[in-house]
Enzyme design. Sequence first.
Site, PDB file in Angstrom:
ATOM      1  N   CYS A  22       0.848  -1.184   0.000  1.00 25.97           N
ATOM      2  CA  CYS A  22       0.000   0.000   0.000  1.00 25.97           C
ATOM      3  C   CYS A  22       0.887   1.238   0.000  1.00 25.97           C
ATOM      4  O   CYS A  22       2.076   1.151   0.283  1.00 25.97           O
ATOM      5  CB  CYS A  22      -0.877  -0.001   1.238  1.00 25.97           C
ATOM      6  SG  CYS A  22      -1.707  -1.577   1.486  1.00 25.97           S
ATOM      7  N   ARG A  40       1.213   1.501  -6.244  1.00 27.68           N
ATOM      8  CA  ARG A  40       1.501   0.540  -5.169  1.00 27.68           C
ATOM      9  C   ARG A  40       0.274  -0.282  -4.802  1.00 27.68           C
ATOM     10  O   ARG A  40       0.383  -1.349  -4.220  1.00 27.68           O
ATOM     11  CB  ARG A  40       2.000   1.272  -3.934  1.00 27.68           C
ATOM     12  CG  ARG A  40       3.394   1.797  -4.101  1.00 27.68           C
ATOM     13  CD  ARG A  40       3.947   2.160  -2.752  1.00 27.68           C
ATOM     14  NE  ARG A  40       3.936   1.042  -1.849  1.00 27.68           N
ATOM     15  CZ  ARG A  40       4.993   0.499  -1.301  1.00 27.68           C
ATOM     16  NH1 ARG A  40       6.173   0.964  -1.600  1.00 27.68           N
ATOM     17  NH2 ARG A  40       4.898  -0.506  -0.463  1.00 27.68           N
ATOM     18  N   TRP A  64      -3.762  -2.012  -1.265  1.00 27.63           N
ATOM     19  CA  TRP A  64      -3.745  -3.273  -2.008  1.00 27.63           C
ATOM     20  C   TRP A  64      -4.240  -4.290  -0.999  1.00 27.63           C
ATOM     21  O   TRP A  64      -3.560  -4.592  -0.014  1.00 27.63           O
ATOM     22  CB  TRP A  64      -2.329  -3.592  -2.472  1.00 27.63           C
ATOM     23  CG  TRP A  64      -2.234  -4.775  -3.375  1.00 27.63           C
ATOM     24  CD1 TRP A  64      -2.429  -4.793  -4.722  1.00 27.63           C
ATOM     25  CD2 TRP A  64      -1.922  -6.120  -3.007  1.00 27.63           C
ATOM     26  NE1 TRP A  64      -2.254  -6.073  -5.204  1.00 27.63           N
ATOM     27  CE2 TRP A  64      -1.942  -6.906  -4.178  1.00 27.63           C
ATOM     28  CE3 TRP A  64      -1.625  -6.748  -1.790  1.00 27.63           C
ATOM     29  CZ2 TRP A  64      -1.683  -8.272  -4.184  1.00 27.63           C
ATOM     30  CZ3 TRP A  64      -1.364  -8.107  -1.787  1.00 27.63           C
ATOM     31  CH2 TRP A  64      -1.395  -8.851  -2.988  1.00 27.63           C
ATOM     32  N   ASN A  82       0.809  -0.495   6.305  1.00 21.61           N
ATOM     33  CA  ASN A  82       1.316  -1.318   5.209  1.00 21.61           C
ATOM     34  C   ASN A  82       1.848  -2.586   5.859  1.00 21.61           C
ATOM     35  O   ASN A  82       2.681  -2.500   6.761  1.00 21.61           O
ATOM     36  CB  ASN A  82       2.468  -0.539   4.544  1.00 21.61           C
ATOM     37  CG  ASN A  82       2.694  -0.959   3.125  1.00 21.61           C
ATOM     38  OD1 ASN A  82       2.090  -1.919   2.659  1.00 21.61           O
ATOM     39  ND2 ASN A  82       3.572  -0.257   2.445  1.00 21.61           N
ATOM     40  N   GLY A  83       1.374  -3.747   5.466  1.00 20.33           N
ATOM     41  CA  GLY A  83       1.846  -4.990   6.085  1.00 20.33           C
ATOM     42  C   GLY A  83       0.684  -5.856   6.530  1.00 20.33           C
ATOM     43  O   GLY A  83      -0.462  -5.592   6.173  1.00 20.33           O
ATOM     44  N   GLU A 112      10.412 -13.579 -19.799  1.00 17.58           N
ATOM     45  CA  GLU A 112      10.054 -12.188 -19.515  1.00 17.58           C
ATOM     46  C   GLU A 112       8.990 -11.683 -20.497  1.00 17.58           C
ATOM     47  O   GLU A 112       8.049 -10.990 -20.104  1.00 17.58           O
ATOM     48  CB  GLU A 112      11.328 -11.319 -19.559  1.00 17.58           C
ATOM     49  CG  GLU A 112      11.114  -9.827 -19.388  1.00 17.58           C
ATOM     50  CD  GLU A 112      10.415  -9.431 -18.104  1.00 17.58           C
ATOM     51  OE1 GLU A 112      10.262 -10.266 -17.206  1.00 17.58           O
ATOM     52  OE2 GLU A 112       9.973  -8.273 -18.023  1.00 17.58           O
ATOM     53  N   LYS A 134       5.370 -10.278 -19.347  1.00 16.75           N
ATOM     54  CA  LYS A 134       4.864  -8.947 -19.712  1.00 16.75           C
ATOM     55  C   LYS A 134       3.471  -9.066 -20.312  1.00 16.75           C
ATOM     56  O   LYS A 134       2.570  -8.314 -19.969  1.00 16.75           O
ATOM     57  CB  LYS A 134       5.771  -8.251 -20.742  1.00 16.75           C
ATOM     58  CG  LYS A 134       7.052  -7.667 -20.257  1.00 16.75           C
ATOM     59  CD  LYS A 134       6.923  -6.418 -19.418  1.00 16.75           C
ATOM     60  CE  LYS A 134       6.743  -6.720 -17.966  1.00 16.75           C
ATOM     61  NZ  LYS A 134       7.869  -7.075 -17.163  1.00 16.75           N
ATOM     62  N   GLU A 138       0.741 -10.214 -17.625  1.00 19.03           N
ATOM     63  CA  GLU A 138       0.377  -9.329 -16.523  1.00 19.03           C
ATOM     64  C   GLU A 138      -0.424  -8.115 -16.966  1.00 19.03           C
ATOM     65  O   GLU A 138      -1.235  -7.614 -16.197  1.00 19.03           O
ATOM     66  CB  GLU A 138       1.575  -8.956 -15.639  1.00 19.03           C
ATOM     67  CG  GLU A 138       2.629  -8.097 -16.241  1.00 19.03           C
ATOM     68  CD  GLU A 138       3.784  -7.840 -15.266  1.00 19.03           C
ATOM     69  OE1 GLU A 138       3.607  -7.933 -14.046  1.00 19.03           O
ATOM     70  OE2 GLU A 138       4.884  -7.534 -15.742  1.00 19.03           O
ATOM     71  N   HIS A 143       9.137 -31.939 -25.354  1.00 17.45           N
ATOM     72  CA  HIS A 143       8.874 -32.815 -24.210  1.00 17.45           C
ATOM     73  C   HIS A 143       7.506 -32.551 -23.584  1.00 17.45           C
ATOM     74  O   HIS A 143       7.254 -32.963 -22.460  1.00 17.45           O
ATOM     75  CB  HIS A 143       9.973 -32.649 -23.159  1.00 17.45           C
ATOM     76  CG  HIS A 143      11.325 -33.035 -23.673  1.00 17.45           C
ATOM     77  ND1 HIS A 143      11.669 -34.334 -23.962  1.00 17.45           N
ATOM     78  CD2 HIS A 143      12.410 -32.276 -24.011  1.00 17.45           C
ATOM     79  CE1 HIS A 143      12.918 -34.378 -24.418  1.00 17.45           C
ATOM     80  NE2 HIS A 143      13.378 -33.141 -24.469  1.00 17.45           N
ATOM     81  N   LYS A 199       2.989  -2.541  -7.540  1.00 14.31           N
ATOM     82  CA  LYS A 199       4.359  -2.304  -7.992  1.00 14.31           C
ATOM     83  C   LYS A 199       5.393  -2.905  -7.052  1.00 14.31           C
ATOM     84  O   LYS A 199       6.354  -3.503  -7.493  1.00 14.31           O
ATOM     85  CB  LYS A 199       4.593  -0.798  -8.155  1.00 14.31           C
ATOM     86  CG  LYS A 199       5.944  -0.445  -8.739  1.00 14.31           C
ATOM     87  CD  LYS A 199       6.045  -0.844 -10.188  1.00 14.31           C
ATOM     88  CE  LYS A 199       7.395  -0.515 -10.786  1.00 14.31           C
ATOM     89  NZ  LYS A 199       7.621  -1.281 -12.021  1.00 14.31           N
TER      90      LYS A 199
HETATM   91  O1  M6R Z   1      10.637  -4.466  -7.045  1.00 16.89           O
HETATM   92  P1  M6R Z   1      11.116  -5.813  -7.506  1.00 16.89           P
HETATM   93  O2  M6R Z   1      12.009  -5.743  -8.695  1.00 16.89           O
HETATM   94  O3  M6R Z   1      11.762  -6.595  -6.389  1.00 16.89           O
HETATM   95  O4  M6R Z   1       9.817  -6.597  -7.930  1.00 16.89           O
HETATM   96  C1  M6R Z   1       9.859  -7.953  -8.278  1.00 16.89           C
HETATM   97  C2  M6R Z   1       8.576  -8.382  -8.972  1.00 16.89           C
HETATM   98  O5  M6R Z   1       7.486  -8.213  -8.128  1.00 16.89           O
HETATM   99  C3  M6R Z   1       8.351  -7.580 -10.259  1.00 16.89           C
HETATM  100  O6  M6R Z   1       9.419  -7.705 -11.144  1.00 16.89           O
HETATM  101  C4  M6R Z   1       7.062  -8.068 -10.958  1.00 16.89           C
HETATM  102  O7  M6R Z   1       7.266  -9.344 -11.490  1.00 16.89           O
HETATM  103  C5  M6R Z   1       6.652  -7.053 -12.033  1.00 16.89           C
HETATM  104  N1  M6R Z   1       5.239  -6.881 -12.044  1.00 16.89           N
HETATM  105  C6  M6R Z   1       7.076  -7.448 -13.393  1.00 16.89           C
HETATM  106  O8  M6R Z   1       6.663  -6.615 -14.400  1.00 16.89           O
END
Ligand code: M6R
Length: 613
Positions: A2, A27, A74, A100-101, A486, A490, A493, A509, A608
């Site tokens: 958050c 966030r 969040w 937050n937590g 990756e 992308k 998500e 396989h 984020k």
């Molecule tokens: O802040 P960080 O790089 O530690 O975050 C790690 C992952 O949560 C972050 O890379 C996540 O996979 C992203 N949404 C990717 O786009």
Amino acid sequence: MCGIVGYIGDRDSTPIILNGLKRLEYRGYDSAGVAVLDNGSIEIRRDAGKLSHLEALVNDTPLHGKIGIGHTRWATHGEPNIRNAHPHIGSTGEFVVVHNGIVENYLELREELVAEGTVFKSETDTETIVHLVEKFYASGSNLEEAVRQTLSHIRGAHGIVVMSSREPDKIVAARVGNAGGVVIGLGKGENFVASDLPAILEHTRKAIFLESHQMAVITKDDVRLMDIKGTPIAFTVQKIAWDPVAAEKGEYRHFMQKEIHEQVRSLTDTLAGRVDFDKGRVVLHELKLDVERAKKIKRIIITACGTAGHAGMVGKILLERIARIPTEVAIASEFRYADPLLDEDTVVLAISQSGETADTLAAMEEGRSKGAMLWSNVNAIGSQAMRIADGCISMQVGPEIGVASTKAFTAPLLDMYLLAVYLADLSGTISPEKRFELVSDLAGIPSLVGQCLDREPDVLRLAQKFKNMNHMLYLGRGINMPIAYEGALKLKEISYIHAEGYPAGEMKHGPIALIDRNMPVVALAPKDPWYDKMISQIEQAMARGGEVIAVATDGDTLIPDLTDNIFWVPETPWMLSPVITSIPLQLFAYHIASLLGLDVDQPRNLAKSVTVE
Ligand code: M6R
């Protein structure tokens, strides 16, 4: 995950808090709320959904006051509705908290409080915090002590900010563990508190970062720090160099698109000051490393989550090929509980954009407790992963706002390359000729990225063609295998299209059973040492009726005979090719999500920085 913002001073706090929350909305965006002290009483506005809902509410029913706290949520405990939105207020209406937590023992605390007559208004774990503060205050503690007592009762990791009409001249903030940061911004006759720097950067560049188990009492003219037992702590004020304008969208529709386009600049900045092209050398001062220490390194374990983990997979190949140091990649959420075998000749290297990811920080702590050397490769200045490491390579990309990471993916690819060359040089495992060659290969990278970005219209065309697919398979080999992972991440998500990244050699396989016209295959086939193998994989996929989208090097004559769907990329030295092949895949995911009309920067269910387990 958050976002938290607080203000105390002579200005109206509401717009300051709302602007700060706007910078933190990435966030968490399930709900938002603000509480201010207005003529001795606490006024609150909260709403479910995005910050714009709260802004509309505040417009309709304004609230004013010179001290206030706000939050974007969040959701962890309780639905993302208005009742569960922060700030949470106690029974007397005199105490209010943002958090937050996760309060891990909230069920038992809630039971105890209910047995004592407390009525809960939400389903959140956070509400226990405000009731505990209220209870300890009623038994004779002042606000600071009541927060301290509360912290000794709640389990888990927390960032907490509390305000009370009983002590209207202060805000009390605390940090325990790794549930996101707490940063205090210093102004003249005013002070700020937030979970992240971008929320307060437009007001001040002077910041104090709370460490775990520290608290702060913030008034408009003063800040006191203490540990959570109450012992005063001396602090250092850090001067921050980030430019707040860098966090504006500018001419772009979305932050993600802007951040993709910023990569020429971010990669130039990544090289600046670290690479001496004349001498063919790399120097990473921030690692505080000397020849003796470098020679002692026997093993590197890269730990990270998500996109950062994919960067680590490329890093492993580079560190092994260039520096000849055995390197593993450990998913942080697994590594933290793996009871790993570590020693002082092992480096645990965390990669993290936010520097606040709970699993990554826990993995670092595991490394620390077992005597390993701790390094980090982090973007967010002042974050925990930067502070607790013995040495840090800071990403030079500026704030990344889009939830889907782009520029904070390509920067660590270069950082890992620089690290590999630097370690190889220090430990003498590379000839001067090879070192010169590797260093000079770096020079062209930013402009090659620029050439990929210029081809955005071609990517858009293919995005239009494939935007209605339900599944896609991404294949790569060798150094471009992590780029398949990756690229798939992308796409899934931000577009919610099911996508899988796979080592191309593994296709036969199992996944080959899935291939048909409705399952396009994105094949990374640049001119690297695995090129011939990739051509065979493309042929195998096509033989099963699959439609292939290839990433291919300019001038390739084989691939156009196999498919018309090609993302052309300029020729690049193979060890740097992941930086280049990533670009069309970032653009492809972006344009598909954008064409589908989705919320590119704030995709559903994500946040984020993931500061919970
Ligand atoms: O802040 P960080 O790089 O530690 O975050 C790690 C992952 O949560 C972050 O890379 C996540 O996979 C992203 N949404 C990717 O786009």
